[in-house]
Design a protein around this motif. Structure first.
Motif: not given
Length: 675
Positions: A97, A99, A102-104, A135, A143
């Motif tokens: 995760f 910041s 908003d990377r997952i 991301s 995105n």
């Protein structure tokens, strides 16, 4: 793992970020020469690589990178994918995760024996890896979502006969538009000194720094499929046969995307103007590699021969479509730069204008023979090789629109026999001194000059001398080398070159075309040193220096010019592990990269222009522990600490200096488990 013990980065560009820690790597370039694309398991691949599938990354520099004669003279970057591991069952999960983007990331890795662990008979092992990555970006609507899955099967018919089958389905779907138009788009501002400025519109008009006028409906799916079949049979301890078949296909539909964007004055007020298009690209690479290796031991020497064949066909189809209105004109969207809520959705076209379709087909065929010999109980090693290589390239154009000036179809063939030779001498056990020489060549399929004529191949020469050493009982080891590389007929795009629409290169008309340099030469130094002062500390120091310039050319004004590159790069990555005590299981790492000033233009109003030195600082820690039969690892990584890494755009009026902007820091939390 990548370099210096740091883990592979997360995301679709993991391969590029991992290799950025080497001193002579700049993007896809090695020692100042572009590798075109990363290899994957020794074959050309156009798509990126997700972090879930990468096992390791090989950077092969100098003459030893000439695997089959067709390559960049600087070296190659080869991504090795994960393969089944016999006699070992495991499940590995990885979550990240991050910041502020908003990377997952969610990756999985399963390895399973499908047959009993027996001494004889067929053994089968399955490995399944894949993941999901998402991301954001600096701009509002950009995105990136990546999904991939890769099953692999290893069949061991006997201990000497193996068959591997691997297939990956890879999909990336993201807004590849949404560039930072407020910084990348500039307007000319005249200056009394004659050093006119190129001012980013963020400064010129006060629009937000990360403004983009690309819409949220931009959809650019890309799907790649890769199949690798590998067979190996060991006839004896001295003879091994390998055959690898690889198939790569990539279909990318980029659109709708904005393909032009500029500032126009309407009633003395600044407006943004842009048009839209869709682009379809269908690429495929099919390759076959066959190797037969044999060893021969004589009284005072050992010899190893490798006979090989590589055949690879590379096909590119390209088609674009412009958005037109009812009158058949390209749709131009316009809205005020200060509009707080512009209509960012792509317009609905009345029809699409089909541009010419272009199809490039390149077939490479290479036969090679390598010989390695050890003399004087291994103190002296000699190597030589011969590569007989053919390139056949054909470009076909199909006019699907009206009013296009279509260049003619073209084709060319090239045949070259290239040598490789080297010697390694080790006066003592921990020191080896080597010298190498080789030749290479690259094709230029799909690249044409301003009149539509194709270019011949780009040959290269590589000379290198260096040393491999181990000091202080193995605590210090590494390689230091000096190299000289020469490339002739290198093709680049010249923004000021004439073309068929502007044969006199009139500055008031559209200029620009591909041109080839007479000769481009690079001299430099490589140093990669591994430090392990004790069992808890390890570090990697990497230094690269390169001085690259045009040494001959029909246009004498280009001679002596450097390319868009820096000369010095230093990286240091270190890791400390607490193996016992209260901090047992904890590790900390930190890395720093420094690049010297980069030349942007060879001639900007009579003198070169440069960008300042660049820095990159990264730090993190990991904590590993076990609970029951499950191993856990928690991690934290801070990238671009202190915002030392800067972006630069345009030119300040009255100077040759660019405008600099901070790149944001990024913070990543990771969680891994294995059982």
């Amino acid at each position: 793992m990548a370099y210096g013990g740091q883990p592979l980065p997360f995301g679709g560009g993991a391969n590029r970020e991992a290799t950025s820690w080497l001193g002579t790597i700049d993007g896809k370039g090695v020692r100042g020469f572009d590798t075109r694309e990363y290899l994957r398991n020794g074959f050309l691949r156009y798509s990126d690589n997700g972090s879930a599938t990468i096992d390791r990354i090989e950077v092969i520099k100098g003459p030893t990178s000439v695997l089959d004669g067709v390559t960049s003279p600087g070296g190659v970057i080869n991504v090795i994918t994960k393969k089944p591991i016999p006699n070992y069952d495991f499940t590995r999960l990885n979550f990240v995760f991050g910041s502020p983007f908003d990377r997952i990331v969610a990756n999985f890795d399963f390895n399973k024996r499908l047959t009993p662990n027996r001494a004889e008979g067929l053994k089968a092992t399955l490995r399944l890896v894949g993941g999901y990555e998402e991301s954001g970006y600096l701009t509002e609507h950009r995105n990136r979502r990546l999904e991939n899955v890769m099953p692999s099967l290893l069949l061991e018919f006997t201990p000497h006969t193996l068959l591997g089958i691997q297939h990956e389905h890879y999909k990336v779907n993201g807004e590849r538009g949404n560039d930072i138009r407020a910084l990348r788009t500039t307007v000319t501002e005249e200056h009394p000194s004659g050093l006119d400025g190129e001012v980013p519109i963020h400064f010129a008009y006060g629009v937000p720094q990360n403004m983009s006028w690309d819409g949220p409906d931009i959809n650019t799916p890309e799907v790649a499929k890769d199949t690798l079949i590998s067979f190996q049979h060991q006839f004896s301890d001295d003879v091994v046969f390998n055959i690898d078949y690889n198939s790569h296909s990539r279909v990318s539909n980029w659109g709708p995307v904005t393909f032009t964007g500029s500032v126009v004055e309407i009633d003395e007020a600044p407006y943004w103007q842009q048009s839209w298009r869709e682009t379809e690209r269908d690429q495929s690479v099919t390759g076959l590699r066959i190797n037969l290796a044999s060893k021969l031991s004589l009284k005072q020497s050992e010899h190893r021969f490798v006979f090989g064949f590589l055949g690879q066909e590379d096909i590119n189809n390209w088609q674009s479509q412009n958005y037109l209105n009812e009158e058949g004109e390209i749709i131009q969207q316009r809205f005020s730069l200060f509009d707080p809520n512009p209509a960012l959705f792509a317009p609905i076209p009345s029809r699409l204008e089909l541009s010419p379709n272009k199809r490039d087909d390149t077939f490479t065929q290479s036969l090679y023979l390598n010989h390695h010999a050890k003399w004087l109980d291994g103190a002296l090693i000699t190597l030589w090789g011969v590569y007989d290589t053919r390139l056949d390239s054909e470009t076909e154009r199909v006019n699907r629109g009206e009013g296009f000036a279509i260049a003619p179809n073209s084709e060319y063939q090239s045949h070259k026999t290239m040598p490789q030779a080297g010697i390694i001498y080790s006066p003592i056990q921990d020191l080896g001194i080597y010298i190498n020489y080789s030749q290479s060549m690259q094709g230029n399929a799909g690249r044409f000059d301003g009149w539509g004529n194709s270019f011949p191949e780009t040959p290269g020469e590589i000379r290198e001398i260096g040393s491999k050493f181990t000091l202080a009982d193995g605590k210090v080891s590494g390689t230091v080398s000096l190299f000289e590389i020469k490339e002739t007929n290198r093709v680049v795009f010249d923004w000021f070159a004439p073309n068929r629409e502007n044969p006199t290169a009139d500055p008031n008309l559209r200029r620009g075309a591909n041109v080839s340099f007479g000769a481009l030469e690079s001299q430099g130094i490589d140093a990669d040193i591994h430090l392990t002062p004790n069992k808890n500390i390890n570090a990697v120091f990497s230094y690269g220096y390169k001085d690259i310039e045009i040494t001959s050319d029909p246009d004498i004004s280009r001679i002596g010019q450097s390319t868009d590159s820096y000369k010095h790069k230093v990286s240091l990555f270190g890791k400390h592990i607490w193996s016992d005590g209260a901090l047992g299981g904890l590790s900390a790492n930190a890395g720093l990269i420094w690049k010297s000033k980069r030349q942007r233009e060879a001639d900007r109003f009579g003198a070169p222009s440069y960008a300042k030195d660049q820095y990159k600082l990264q730090a993190g820690f990991n904590y590993s522990f076990s609970f029951g039969e499950i191993n856990y690892k928690l991690g934290f990584t801070a990238k671009n600490v202190g915002k030392l890494s800067k972006r630069y755009y345009g030119y300040v009026p009255g100077t040759r200096e660019p405008y600099y902007f901070d790149s944001p820091s990024e913070y990543l939390l990771s969680f891994d488990l294995e059982y």
